[in-house]
Design an enzyme around this catalytic site. Structure first.
Site, mmCIF file in Angstrom:
data_model
loop_
_atom_site.group_PDB
_atom_site.id
_atom_site.type_symbol
_atom_site.label_atom_id
_atom_site.label_comp_id
_atom_site.label_asym_id
_atom_site.label_seq_id
_atom_site.Cartn_x
_atom_site.Cartn_y
_atom_site.Cartn_z
ATOM 1 N N LYS A 100 -2.531 -8.332 5.773
ATOM 2 C CA LYS A 100 -3.056 -9.479 5.657
ATOM 3 C C LYS A 100 -4.582 -9.839 6.475
ATOM 4 C CE LYS A 100 -3.138 -14.430 5.682
ATOM 5 N NZ LYS A 100 -3.864 -15.159 6.572
ATOM 6 N N HIS B 94 -7.280 -20.333 17.627
ATOM 7 C CA HIS B 94 -7.180 -20.844 16.426
ATOM 8 C C HIS B 94 -6.878 -22.509 16.964
ATOM 9 C CE1 HIS B 94 -5.950 -18.763 12.743
ATOM 10 N NE2 HIS B 94 -5.215 -17.789 13.605
ATOM 11 N N ASP C 265 -13.009 -10.138 -7.890
ATOM 12 C CA ASP C 265 -11.703 -10.417 -8.261
ATOM 13 C C ASP C 265 -10.912 -9.888 -6.961
ATOM 14 O OD1 ASP C 265 -9.249 -10.200 -9.158
ATOM 15 O OD2 ASP C 265 -9.567 -9.322 -10.932
ATOM 16 N N GLU D 151 -9.768 -20.929 6.293
ATOM 17 C CA GLU D 151 -8.896 -20.486 7.593
ATOM 18 C C GLU D 151 -9.796 -20.371 8.793
ATOM 19 O OE1 GLU D 151 -5.722 -17.314 7.349
ATOM 20 O OE2 GLU D 151 -5.844 -16.886 9.441
HETATM 21 C C1 MEV Z 1 -3.675 -14.431 10.402
HETATM 22 O O1 MEV Z 1 -4.287 -14.888 9.286
HETATM 23 C C2 MEV Z 1 -3.852 -13.054 10.466
HETATM 24 C C3 MEV Z 1 -3.048 -12.373 11.560
HETATM 25 O O2 MEV Z 1 -1.703 -12.771 11.569
HETATM 26 C C4 MEV Z 1 -3.276 -10.887 11.357
HETATM 27 C C5 MEV Z 1 -2.390 -10.170 12.330
HETATM 28 O O3 MEV Z 1 -1.362 -10.475 12.570
HETATM 29 O O4 MEV Z 1 -2.824 -9.074 12.462
HETATM 30 C C6 MEV Z 1 -3.783 -12.737 12.910
#
Ligand code: MEV
Length: 425
Positions: free
Chosen positions: A261, A375, A277, A83
């Site tokens: 995430k 991004h 892992d 990513e």
């Molecule tokens: C994207 O891979 C991760 C984010 O969505 C984390 C977040 O929203 O805090 C940018």
């Protein structure tokens, strides 16, 4: 003299120059540096021994998070991830944190739990008592399985038992607590759990089914925290934005999942670079996020009395530096050398710092300018390549799409055609 991980403009250097920096920082040999550049550095015969039904390998970008200061020591952080923006965000955040003295970390002992499921015990409460009474004998049997772990100071240290109510009636669950030292521990714990099962059947009069490690490693936690000066983060308004973003994640599971995430983006990238892992870490992290009764943010962000931002993160951290692919995969070995960590605990603490950095980078972008700008540049280059652009046309097409805010394959194709017809965009 200690080498610094603060490398301004690292992203602007050529790949070769970056590698040179890392080579010097981590004292990599020419061979190790050469291996990092080879796309197929995992020999096929080794891959064939790692899993089943192998037909090839899949290479992934391997980047370096810079600027990390953890417990007053400089770290370069190897990250394997597909990513865009993750490595940049971690490095940028680490730079802000550095202004406040860097990350500080701690961890518990590396204790993993092995669960032994006993069903059909006529007197489960008394069965539990008998198991606890036989503790020394059971622990001895467990420890007989792993003299190496024992000689390293680890091994089965304690056990507990609990009764749970299930759709199949009550069950007795015996939990072995194993100090795994520098191993992730699944093999050691599973072997011990299997070895003591007959003894537990005899003691309880029940039947043992599952004998397996738990990934909710609440006895093996890593922690990181930091203070980010308000000036470094962009002012008190940005601090407020980040604290509000945290409050959102703390209160709403839908936001918390994405927030966490982001934390795992940083942690898993390092886990992948070191061939640990990642599923174990992810399972443990998400389960731990429910510790207060509902799924919530793993990290916290607060404003202190000076108006500075204070962040902290605590999560289960079942990682190892011995056993598994970390000691055999050629790139994983180099990744560990770059990290310069000597124990699994130290490794886990660095991972917690990487996760907190990633979280800060994401929250700052989200609560400030939005993440799409950051991004977009790399994303636009990928779209240009997908549409068929090559060489210098990739950057020209990407820049135009970002400027127009139309990052789409159909637009990229039009721009490529225009370039082919007119020589310009
Ligand atoms: C994207 O891979 C991760 C984010 O969505 C984390 C977040 O929203 O805090 C940018």
């Amino acid at each position: 003299m200690a080498k610094s991980s603060l490398i301004p403009g690292f992203y602007r250097l050529s790949l070769e120059e970056r590698l040179q920096h890392v080579k010097e920082f981590a004292n990599l040999t020419d061979e190790e540096a050469g291996q990092l550049k080879k796309a197929g550095s995992l020999p096929l015969d080794m891959a064939d021994r790692m899993i089943e039904n192998v037909i090839g390998t899949i290479p992934m970008p391997f980047g370096i998070g810079v600027n990390f200061l953890i417990n007053n020591r400089d770290f370069l952080i190897p990250m394997a991830i597909e990513e865009p923006s993750v490595v940049a965000a971690a490095s940028y955040a680490a730079k802000m944190v550095r202004d406040g003295g860097g990350f500080f970390t701690s961890s518990t002992q590396p204790i993993m739990v092995g669960q032994i499921q006993v069903v059909g015990v006529k007197d489960p409460y008394a069965g539990k008592m008998r198991v606890i009474q036989s503790k020394d004998e059971i622990l001895k049997k467990a420890n007989d399985q792993d003299p190496v772990l024992l000689s390293a100071g680890g091994g089965a240290k304690d056990l507990d038992a609990k009764i749970i109510n299930t759709t199949q009636g009550s069950m007795l669950i015996v939990e072995l607590q194993v100090d795994c030292r520098d191993a992730m521990g699944a093999n050691a714990v599973n072997t011990m759990a299997e070895a003591v099962a007959p003894m537990i059947e005899r003691t309880t009069g029940g039947r043992v089914y599952l004998r397996i490690i738990s990934n909710l490693a609440t006895r093996r936690l890593a922690r990181a925290w930091c203070i980010v000066p308000k000036k470094s983060v962009g002012g008190e308004e940005v601090v407020d934005g980040i604290v509000n973003a945290y409050a959102f994640a703390a209160a709403d599971p839908y936001r918390a999942a994405t927030h966490n995430k982001g934390i795992l983006n940083g942690i898993v990238a390092v886990i992948l670079a070191t061939c640990n892992d990642h599923r174990a870490i992810e399972a443990g992290a998400h389960a731990y996020a429910v510790k207060n009764g509902h799924y919530a943010s793993l990290s916290t962000w607060e404003k202190n009395e000076n108006g500075d931002l204070v962040g902290s993160l605590e999560l289960p951290m079942a990682v190892g530096l011995i056993g598994g692919a970390v000691r055999t995969h050629p790139i994983a070995k180099i990744a560990v050398k770059i990290l310069g960590v000597k124990t699994a605990n130290e490794f886990g603490e660095v991972l917690a710092a990487a996760g907190l950095a990633q979280n800060l980078g994401a929250l700052r972008a989200l609560s400030h300018e939005g993440i799409q700008r950051g991004h977009m540049n790399l994303h636009a280059r990928n779209i240009a390549v997908t549409a068929g652009a090559t060489g210098e046309v990739i950057d020209l097409v990407a820049a135009k799409m970002v400027e127009e805010r139309k990052v789409r394959v159909d637009r990229a194709k039009e721009l490529i055609e225009q370039y082919e017809a007119t020589g310009k965009i």
